[in-house]
Design a protein around this motif. Structure first.
Motif, short mmCIF file in Angstrom:
data_model
loop_
_atom_site.label_atom_id
_atom_site.label_comp_id
_atom_site.label_asym_id
_atom_site.label_seq_id
_atom_site.Cartn_x
_atom_site.Cartn_y
_atom_site.Cartn_z
N PRO B 242 6.54 12.16 -15.94
CA PRO B 242 5.82 11.59 -14.78
C PRO B 242 4.44 12.20 -14.59
N VAL B 243 4.30 13.47 -14.90
CA VAL B 243 2.99 14.10 -14.71
C VAL B 243 1.97 13.56 -15.70
N GLU B 244 2.43 13.31 -16.92
CA GLU B 244 1.53 12.69 -17.90
C GLU B 244 1.16 11.28 -17.44
N ASN B 245 2.17 10.55 -16.96
CA ASN B 245 1.90 9.19 -16.50
C ASN B 245 0.92 9.20 -15.34
N ALA B 246 1.02 10.23 -14.49
CA ALA B 246 0.12 10.31 -13.34
C ALA B 246 -1.33 10.38 -13.78
N PHE B 282 -9.12 4.82 -8.20
CA PHE B 282 -9.11 6.09 -7.49
C PHE B 282 -7.81 6.29 -6.72
N SER B 283 -7.22 5.18 -6.25
CA SER B 283 -5.93 5.30 -5.56
C SER B 283 -4.89 5.90 -6.50
N LEU B 284 -4.93 5.47 -7.76
CA LEU B 284 -3.98 6.02 -8.73
C LEU B 284 -4.27 7.50 -8.98
N SER B 285 -5.56 7.88 -8.94
CA SER B 285 -5.89 9.30 -9.05
C SER B 285 -5.29 10.08 -7.90
N LEU B 286 -5.44 9.52 -6.68
CA LEU B 286 -4.88 10.19 -5.51
C LEU B 286 -3.37 10.30 -5.64
N MET B 287 -2.76 9.21 -6.13
CA MET B 287 -1.31 9.24 -6.29
C MET B 287 -0.91 10.30 -7.31
N THR B 289 -2.56 13.04 -7.91
CA THR B 289 -2.68 14.33 -7.22
C THR B 289 -1.45 14.58 -6.35
N PHE B 290 -1.02 13.52 -5.64
CA PHE B 290 0.14 13.66 -4.78
C PHE B 290 1.39 14.01 -5.59
#
Lengths: 154, 659
Positions: B242-246, B282-287, B289-290
């Motif tokens: 999941p972290v890679e996918n993020a 950018f929303s996906l970037s924020l996600m 980060t979350f």
């Protein structure tokens, strides 16, 4: 081509790709997801042998047997029940008795779990959350093993 | 003292960011030039203050000040200097500080290099940028403050040994520069929605920023993959973790955005869609980060689990994404539609690119969030692994890659598919040849693999062929070819390189996935084993000592057909603080394939050691391909027409012409 026809070509294309993706996702989710179970689940829910699952818990104290070959045998426990596990290969660095672990593989008809993947922690302070939750359910959770920091100055 | 100054500078930065959020936007609304002019100095001041704060924290790490909680919890006096410096962001608090530092750097860059932007647009962009900074500075100061003091401790607890690697110095900063760089596209999109108008010039301003972020993100992801490859000892380069996918989802969205902004710039079409993509990227970037920072995921990246932090980041996410999408829903219908084009055209191909990239991004999104959602809703614990992603993401990449050479040869507005196919004859022949050769030499592995490999060759050959046709290679005298090659805009080289890179990566991915060799053996000193034509002599083990660890080296001599190739020493390390073992794989790097050796546990009763070996064919192509893509991005960025100051110079030139 009129503007309307053009638009319908794009809409048709978009919908086609989208439905292909939905189709792929539905199929993949049906066949490829792996459920997490604790030793208690395995006993109570009658997990069918041969089904791919993740088994999580603690490595039982004194259960790790390294034979002369490559195969390691140990047991995963939730402190009330234990399942024997067999694994061939190199164990993760932080694998040891009494620590949380997640094994992925299949149960055989004799009730032995053959794992092809063993996941342990990435660092000393960390317990796989599924395992932590399972231990909490069993009422044997010891709390965070992480050393509490000295009281912060306010 | 320096630590307190850093803390103070951080609070001051929050105040500056608040001012920068309010005044320029008000100024833009009331057309007040003085209020708008607050934006630029404020953005620069913000960067300086956060920079001071960051260096204060770095100072605490360098001098090992164990009266600072994060230093005590994550550092150790014996740690090498490289990791004292890079360890600043090897933990939750420090990495968030790096996040806002990069955010402020991008904001200041808009302030300093954005002279040619319309005043209102620039004021609004700086306001939105500052709003993001306010949210994250509040988060740092309230919920993950790196400057908290504790009673002074004699020694620190040390950095997780997995993170003690030179890659720590590069992977997080590049990844963050990519993540956070997309905030500029977001701010431009929101500013455009506030102003209610967008045009080709808007796309021309947004594209270089997005491109810069995309280059950083590409490098950051590639470095992370490479790091995982040699550090984790699993012989794999991507785990669909999941972290890679993020980090991969913003990359997919940014790639789509680059292509749609091109349509907007050249043809004034796809305006609404481009704005939406800028918000989503950018929303996906924020996600990301979350997901990574809140502790909902289990990985090396989740440093600490504190529920307050998760809730805080989730609220920031809701506020920014929800706000932007609401604004989009309200203002987007008023944006004017642009030029028409037929489905078979460059625009049409770029639309296909966007549809496939966003849909594939959607499948990754579902695979990543489904387990979390299921756990939260019904409490079932599942894992979605590589089989899911291979079955969904893979098939969607096939038409995308197939279309790359075709799309980049189609002309704008209305393309001639038959003509393009004729121009791709040679590319097709090369591809067919590659397919035949692969089939001829393949003796195992899935029958689909040669087609995958051929697809990569198709993309590479297509990129070369397009360049060759533009410079008339083999068709014109060499001096004309040379003149044309020099005259070709850098952006054209950028496109060709980036497409060539993705083709290379595809070849590497297919080859290493389909034809990897793996073997697990028990070896006693003096014994031999073979893999993929290599013979390994195990000579035994030897202890060794590093700065903050002891290790046991396995000594291997590798030979091929009787000729010595290299000596490999995989090791098992025991770190002093924290007391933790790690496994260091030894890799013989070669373009045709890596030999990868891991030393496992000792077998009881003199049974020797467990040794795991891999041969990963063409695995280097994956990272070299990513590097080529990034170089392509840099080429494109250096194109005269894309340079940040370019429109101004063009305006001056037209003024000069008018005189």
């Amino acid at each position: 081509m009129t503007r309307k026809q053009r638009r319908s070509v794009f809409i048709f294309g978009g919908v086609a790709v989208l439905s292909l993706a939905v189709f792929l996702v539905m199929f993949a989710l049906k066949d490829t997801i792996v459920f997490f179970h604790t030793p208690r689940d395995v006993a109570e829910k009658h997990i069918a042998p041969g089904k791919r699952i993740r088994l999580g818990g603690l490595v039982e104290q004194g259960s790790v047997k390294r034979g002369s070959g490559l195969t390691v045998e140990f047991a995963i426990t939730d402190t009330t029940r234990a399942i024997p596990v067999r694994y061939t290969g190199v164990l993760p660095d932080l694998f040891r008795e009494g620590q949380g672990v997640v094994a992925e593989g299949r149960l055989d008809t004799a009730g032995v779990f053959t794992a092809d993947t063993i996941l342990a922690k990435h660092d000393e302070n960390y317990m796989p959350p599924e395992v932590a939750a399972a231990l909490k359910k069993e009422g044997v959770w010891q709390g965070d093993s992480k050393a509490k920091s000295p009281a912060a100055k306010k | 003292m320096i630590t307190e100054l850093g803390h103070f500078a951080l609070v001051l930065a929050l105040v500056v960011a608040l001012v920068q959020t309010l005044l320029p936007a008000l100024g833009a609304h009331y057309k007040d030039a003085r209020l708008m002019a607050v934006g630029e100095p404020a953005a620069v001041a913000q960067l300086i203050l956060i920079g001071l704060s960051f260096f204060a924290l770095m100072h605490a790490y360098v001098v090992s000040d164990f009266s600072v909680e994060t230093v005590w919890a994550n550092s150790h006096s014996l740690k090498p200097m490289l990791y004292k410096v890079s360890g600043v962001w090897g933990n939750h608090e420090g990495s968030m500080l790096l996040w806002v530092l990069i955010l402020a750097a991008f904001g200041a860059a808009v302030a300093l290099f954005g002279d040619n932007l319309p005043r209102g647009l620039r004021a609004n962009v700086l306001s939105v940028q500052a709003l993001i900074a306010v949210a994250f500075l509040l988060f740092i100061i309230a919920a993950s403050n790196p400057f908290i003091r504790i009673p002074v401790q004699s020694e620190g607890r040390g950095l997780n040994p997995i993170l003690q690697d030179p890659a720590l110095a590069f992977h997080p900063p590049f990844l963050y520069a990519g993540y956070v760089g997309l905030s500029i596209a977001f701010s431009f999109a929101v500013a455009a929605l506030i102003e209610g108008r967008t045009d080709a010039a808007w796309a021309r301003w947004v594209r270089p920023w997005t491109l810069a972020a995309w280059v950083c993100l590409t490098l950051g992801i590639a470095m992370g993959s490479w790091w995982a490859y040699y550090e984790l000892g699993w012989g794999g380069w991507w785990f669909w973790d999941p972290v890679e996918n993020a980090s991969f989802m913003p990359w997919l969205a940014a790639t789509a955005l680059l292509h749609s902004a091109l349509v907007m710039e050249k043809r004034e079409a796809l305006k609404v869609w481009t704005i939406l993509l800028a918000i989503l990227a950018f929303s996906l970037s924020l996600m990301g980060t979350f997901l990574v920072r809140s502790g909902v995921l289990t990985s090396v990246h989740a440093f600490a689990v504190d529920p307050r932090r998760g809730v805080f980041i989730l609220s920031i996410m809701m506020l920014l994404i929800g706000g932007a999408l609401a604004l989009f829903a309200w203002r987007a219908p008023s944006l004017k539609q642009g030029g028409l084009f037929s489905p078979i055209s460059r625009e049409g191909a770029l639309v296909l690119n966007n549809v496939l990239l966003t849909v594939s991004c959607g499948t990754v999104f579902i695979g990543t969030l489904y387990p979390l959602a299921l756990d939260a809703l019904v409490g079932a614990k599942i894992s979605v692994g590589p089989p899911y992603f291979n079955a969904t993401f893979g098939p969607l990449m096939v038409p995308l890659l197939f279309a790359v050479p075709i799309g980049s040869m189609l002309s704008w507005k209305r393309g001639d598919l038959r003509g393009v196919m004729e121009r791709l004859m040679l590319t097709g022949l090369v591809t067919a040849f590659a397919l035949a050769v692969t089939f001829a030499f393949m003796h195992r592995g899935p029958w689909l693999a040669p087609f995958g490999l051929a697809l990569g060759v198709w993309v590479c050959a297509g990129a070369v062929s397009e360049w060759g046709q533009r410079v008339k290679a083999f068709a014109a005298p060499w001096d004309e070819v040379w003149r044309r090659a020099r005259g070709l805009p850098r952006a054209a080289y950028g496109t060709a390189l980036a497409h060539f890179g993705i083709g290379m990566a595809m070849i590497g991915i297919v080859a290493t996935t389909a034809w990897q060799s793996e073997s697990v053996v028990a070896l006693k000193p003096g014994e031999q084993t073979t893999i993929a034509g290599y013979t390994l002599d195990f000579k035994g083990v030897a202890p060794s000592q590093g700065p903050n660890y002891n290790e046991l080296l396995g000594l291997f001599s590798v030979s091929r057909n009787g000729r010595p190739v290299v000596d490999l020493t995989p090791s098992k390390r025991a770190y002093v603080m924290p007391p933790q073992p790690t496994t260091e794989a030894a890799i013989h790097v070669a373009l045709l394939g890596d030999l990868y050796v891991v030393l496992g546990d000792e077998i009881k009763d003199g049974g020797g050691y467990i040794v795991r070996l891999y041969f990963n064919p063409l695995v280097r192509f994956i990272w070299i391909g990513a590097l080529v893509m990034a170089i392509g991005g840099v080429f494109s960025l250096s194109d005269r027409r894309l340079r940040v100051g370019a429109p101004r110079r063009a305006a001056r030139a037209s003024l000069a012409a008018a005189e």
